[in-house]
Structure formats: C-alpha cells, structure tokens
Design an enzyme around this catalytic site. Sequence first.
Site, PDB file in Angstrom:
ATOM      1  N   LYS A   1       0.818  -1.215   0.000  1.00  0.00           N
ATOM      2  CA  LYS A   1       0.000   0.000   0.000  1.00  0.00           C
ATOM      3  C   LYS A   1       0.856   1.273   0.000  1.00  0.00           C
ATOM      4  O   LYS A   1       0.404   2.314  -0.450  1.00  0.00           O
ATOM      5  CB  LYS A   1      -0.980  -0.039   1.156  1.00  0.00           C
ATOM      6  CG  LYS A   1      -2.028  -1.125   0.898  1.00  0.00           C
ATOM      7  CD  LYS A   1      -3.103  -1.212   1.924  1.00  0.00           C
ATOM      8  CE  LYS A   1      -4.212  -2.153   1.497  1.00  0.00           C
ATOM      9  NZ  LYS A   1      -3.888  -3.582   1.596  1.00  0.00           N
TER      10      LYS A   1
HETATM   11  C1  LIG Z   1      -4.535  -4.651   1.026  1.00  0.00           C
HETATM   12  C2  LIG Z   1      -3.752  -5.910   0.913  1.00  0.00           C
HETATM   13  C3  LIG Z   1      -4.094  -6.932  -0.015  1.00  0.00           C
HETATM   14  C4  LIG Z   1      -5.332  -6.846  -0.889  1.00  0.00           C
HETATM   15  O1  LIG Z   1      -5.218  -5.874  -1.903  1.00  0.00           O
HETATM   16  P1  LIG Z   1      -6.514  -5.348  -2.693  1.00  0.00           P
HETATM   17  O2  LIG Z   1      -6.031  -4.239  -3.547  1.00  0.00           O
HETATM   18  O3  LIG Z   1      -7.477  -4.888  -1.622  1.00  0.00           O
HETATM   19  O4  LIG Z   1      -7.070  -6.506  -3.465  1.00  0.00           O
HETATM   20  C5  LIG Z   1      -3.258  -8.040  -0.113  1.00  0.00           C
HETATM   21  N1  LIG Z   1      -2.177  -8.183   0.673  1.00  0.00           N
HETATM   22  C6  LIG Z   1      -1.822  -7.241   1.581  1.00  0.00           C
HETATM   23  C7  LIG Z   1      -0.628  -7.459   2.422  1.00  0.00           C
HETATM   24  C8  LIG Z   1      -2.588  -6.074   1.735  1.00  0.00           C
HETATM   25  O5  LIG Z   1      -2.225  -5.142   2.647  1.00  0.00           O
END
Ligand SMILES: *Cc1c(COP(=O)(O)O)cnc(C)c1O
Length: 466
Positions: free
Chosen positions: A112
């Site tokens: 993120k």
């Molecule tokens: C947010 C997240 C996901 C999922 O990603 P999306 O874009 O919501 O599908 C997968 N793995 C981790 C570690 C995350 O923080």
Amino acid sequence: MEYVSTRGSAPPLDFEGATLAGLASDGGLYVPREWPRFTEAEIAAMAGLPYAELAARVMEPFVGDCLSPERLRELTREAYGRFSHTAVTPLVQLDQRHWLLELFHGPTLAFKDVALQLLGLLFEEFLGRSGRNLTIVGATSGDTGSAAIDAVAGRDNVTIFMLHPKGRVSDVQRRQMTTVLAPNVHNLAIEGSFDDAQAMVKRMFGDTAMTGRFAIGAVNSINWARLMAQVVYYFASALQLGAPRREIAFSVPTGNFGDVFAGYVASQMGLPVARLIVATNVNDILHRAISSGNYSAGTVTATAAPSMDIQVSSNFERLLFDLGGRDGAALAAQMAGFEANKAMQLTNAQREGASALFSSARADAAEMSGAIRWAWENCGELIDPHTACGLHAAVASDLDLAVPIVTLATAHPAKFRDPVERATGNRPALPARIGDLFQREERCSDLLGDYSAVADYVASHATPKA
Ligand SMILES: *Cc1c(COP(=O)(O)O)cnc(C)c1O
C-alpha cells in the site's frame, strides 16, 4: 483525461477532482473515460528506466493537464526515494518459472505504500493550490492505516483520523500507526470490531452536519489515484522479464480487487499480460464470481491474511463497468440489486470478458502455510501469508510452461511473524529501518464504540474546509 462514474450520473471530473473526491456522488467509482494505449515501440523504450521515471511515463496520460510532466517527475522521485531498495519493486526468482515481485520496501512494509506515498504528495499539491483543507477519515484492520498515516504525516492542509478496533490489530501494525506523533495524525482505538469502526466511518460520509463543515476524503482503494500508481509495477516487472516481446502472467493476492484491477489497466494500456490470477483466502467471493459468474457475499472468516478478509470487493465494480460496455445506468441497476440481495449474477458479457484474462484460486489455512513452507524449503525465501495465497495459486495454475508467472509479494514477512514462524520454524526479523519500533513513544486516543464520541472528536480536532 476525464473521469466518469461507473454509475453514470455523477459529473465527470479531471484528475485533480477525482483524486480529492474518493467516491462519486452517485455512489459509483471514478474511471478514466478511455484507456490510454502505448505502442509496442513505446513500451520497449521504457526498458531500463529508473522506477520514478517509468512511473511518470506510465501515469502521464492519466494525469493530463493537472500536473506538468516535470512536476509529476519531481513527485514520483520524492515518493519512491523513500523506498529502501533502489529498484523500488525488485523481482526475485524462485525457480525456473516463478518470480516474486517484492512490493514491501516502503516505509510500512506493505504494497500500500507504493500508491499512498504518491497520494500523500498529490493531496498536498492539489490542496495547496486552492488553500482547501482535507479531513481524511478511515478505518483499518491493519495495513491501510499505517501506510496512509505515514504518507500524510506532517503534510499541509491534511488531517487524518484513523480508527482501529482496540486490541484487534497486531503489535507491529498498531505501533506503525501510534508511534507517528505528527500533529495532523489522530489514532483512535475504538471499542468493538473492525466492522463497527468501518460502519462509523461510512456514517460520517453521509452525516451532513460533518460534511457541511469539513471536506471528508478517502484513502482506501476506491481512490483512482491509488490504482493508477499500482499500474506502474506491472510494467516494471514485465519489462524486466522481456515485455513487450514476451507475455507475462501475474498472481495477485486479492481483497478489495484494487491491486489486480491495476493489472487489468496495464493490459488495456498495451502490456502483454497472459493471465491475471485472482488469489483469495477462504473469503472467496471473487473466486466464486470468476469461476461461476455468481457474485454473492457470505460472512467474513478471520484468517492469517487479514488484509484479504473481505466479502465485498469495491473495485470489482470498475471491472464490471468496463466489461459491460460502460453502461452506467445498467451497472447502477445491477449494483442496486446486489446491495438489496447481497448477491447478483454477472451478465454473459461480463463473464466472458472476465474469463478471457482472469482466472482464480483460493487457499485455505493449510494451503497458505504449505506455500510459505514451499518457498522457504525450496527457494530459501520467507513469504508472508498474503503472498502465500498468491504463490499457492501461481503454482497450481495450468498456464503454458513458457509463460513466466510473477506473484505479487504484498507484505514483508516480518509484518506477520507468527504464522510465518509456525510454518517454517523461522521468525523473520524486523528490517533495520523500523527496528526501533518497540522503543518509540505511542500516542492514541481510546474512544467508546459509539458514533457521537467519534464525530465529536473529529469535529473538535479537524480544520474546516476553506
Ligand atoms: C490490502 C492488501 C491486499 C489486498 O489488496 P486489494 O487491492 O485490496 O485486493 C493483499 N495483501 C496485503 C498485504 C494487503 O495489505
């Protein structure tokens, strides 16, 4: 570039408007009016560019006139200069056909950061021009909260209020949020569950007493700018492996469908993507939708991959819009049916469009720890439980052996040390850059789990709109 709502009735916005708006006023999500497309020669010419330069080149068509190319390049250099690896998102080879795309070299150890570090700079840039103030209110069960806080801490014209369920996030996750002491950061520990916290945030977006005084913004992946920034690492990794002359497949640990939708955007832009594998844990609404066309929400089961413990995937709406001929009125009716019944059937066009590019697989608890063990015993790599869902799906896929499969490594294994240690007997160390996390001072306000306590807190600490 103009942005239109998936539900057809909100006014179109430019990139700046879509970045600050979050959700469209008709309840839809903003998408570009059309996909920009690179020629094969243009893609080939991107090989070897430093990540920040590649990012500016891939994002330029989406940004349009809202930033000059020079300013965009300055912002990508600043955002990606904070990553601990000079390649920003390095590729690691596991065996003859499997690769890991490490997306966790940012400040808070999950993918993120790649989008939120840039989004924080975009907020500051756009708000500064007009002297407006943005109040970000969010709820987190883990990774979004720390990445969003790190991205906006100390920035002008933005105040962030991040709610987390008290006692229900890991120590590492909590400390990554509460040890940020910048005055524009407010951590609120709420009595209750993540769903209770999330419900309070949703209520605030619809509370005219609050929205009349404050411009309330979103940092979750309904924000288009986040998805745009994620398109870049699909290009970066595919170029490394021989695109545009060679097709590449990706396996993507999926919750809200944001990350894998960015892969779809990359393919629409001309990147030769052989397949996008949607990898879920036992919360498998997307696996069921893609394999059978039946999109129906069940109840959420807690797993070792909590950032994928989701039943309704907001960004799936963007794919359904694109595959259904971009008919906003028809999609609005389809989504209203889903909201009423918690279930809907994909149309033939949506189903066939999805199966042309996507496949899916789910991993249960044993399969997750099996994949963690496989990576450790066969390749000497420690992977986190989210990445493990992706690797499980990649190894199980029936793709032609000549197609390299890139699994997106979405979190650093040290963020989820207990399940990794249980699977391998090996406890991952926290990286040096956050090594003193457990010595830092924490600041957090405890609030009762009732809406008025949260609204009062926000109203007395936020800055009015303008
Ligand atoms: C947010 C997240 C996901 C999922 O990603 P999306 O874009 O919501 O599908 C997968 N793995 C981790 C570690 C995350 O923080």
